[in-house]
Scaffold this active site. Sequence first.
Site, PDB file in Angstrom:
ATOM      1  N   SER A 159       0.818  -1.206   0.000  1.00 59.67           N
ATOM      2  CA  SER A 159       0.000   0.000   0.000  1.00 59.67           C
ATOM      3  C   SER A 159       0.852   1.257   0.000  1.00 59.67           C
ATOM      4  O   SER A 159       1.547   1.542  -0.969  1.00 59.67           O
ATOM      5  CB  SER A 159      -0.949  -0.034   1.211  1.00 59.67           C
ATOM      6  OG  SER A 159      -1.808   1.068   1.225  1.00 59.67           O
TER       7      SER A 159
ATOM      8  N   HIS B  60      -2.672  -1.848  -4.225  1.00 54.47           N
ATOM      9  CA  HIS B  60      -4.125  -2.024  -4.122  1.00 54.47           C
ATOM     10  C   HIS B  60      -4.784  -0.692  -3.803  1.00 54.47           C
ATOM     11  O   HIS B  60      -4.115   0.263  -3.379  1.00 54.47           O
ATOM     12  CB  HIS B  60      -4.495  -3.101  -3.096  1.00 54.47           C
ATOM     13  CG  HIS B  60      -4.121  -2.777  -1.676  1.00 54.47           C
ATOM     14  ND1 HIS B  60      -4.717  -1.755  -0.959  1.00 54.47           N
ATOM     15  CD2 HIS B  60      -3.229  -3.348  -0.835  1.00 54.47           C
ATOM     16  CE1 HIS B  60      -4.205  -1.716   0.249  1.00 54.47           C
ATOM     17  NE2 HIS B  60      -3.294  -2.665   0.349  1.00 54.47           N
TER      18      HIS B  60
END
Length: 223
Positions: free
Chosen positions: A111, A134
């Site tokens: 992330s 993501h």
Amino acid sequence: MEKETTEEKRNEMKETGSMKLDSNNRKHNVRLLTIIGEVEGHEAVSGNTKATKYEHLLPMLAEVEDSEEIDGLLILLNTMGGDVEAGLSIAEMIASISKPTVSLVLGGSHSIGGPLAVAADYSFIVPSGTMIIHPVRSNGMFIGVQQSLQNMIRTQKRITGFLAAHSHMNEERIEELMLNPTELVKDVGTLLEGEDAVREGLIDEVGGMSHALRKLHQMIDEK
């Protein structure tokens, strides 16, 4: 005096995961910074979770830029995501440092770890390391109105824009990997292992500690 200096280094390493590397034969003073676990933002994470506090990192990064004794910065990364605003603020600070900076992804960089990795002038990832791309998540209460969706989209754009600006990937490819529904279990996104991250242009090179330090010393000499 030497004993006091050693003790100070140990305390600094214990408290902040930071230390000065100054015993090399090139006489370069390198600041080592570790960003591990979850990047903690305005709210404290669980006491059972390893966390990196951004209020520790920002002053240290300011010191790297200001101090005449520090020649370069080496960042070790093994993250599991965290607060977006805190992570981006650290990434922007790293990107704005005028001295040579090198990052090394060890294990995972999930992330918000993506922007932190690419913020350095040059980035490495170990062969077994991973980058997980993501979409932005939201914890706690989420009000289901159009403005909330637009805010999430803008936040996502800030991340994809930063990744594109500081790596060799474009925003379209980043978003394609980010919304991939076939890669992760019960989630969307893409896991890139060492070679894959380099092939996609997210990370500059596969390598370990010796490669990262060698590159940083080379960049300091050139500067």
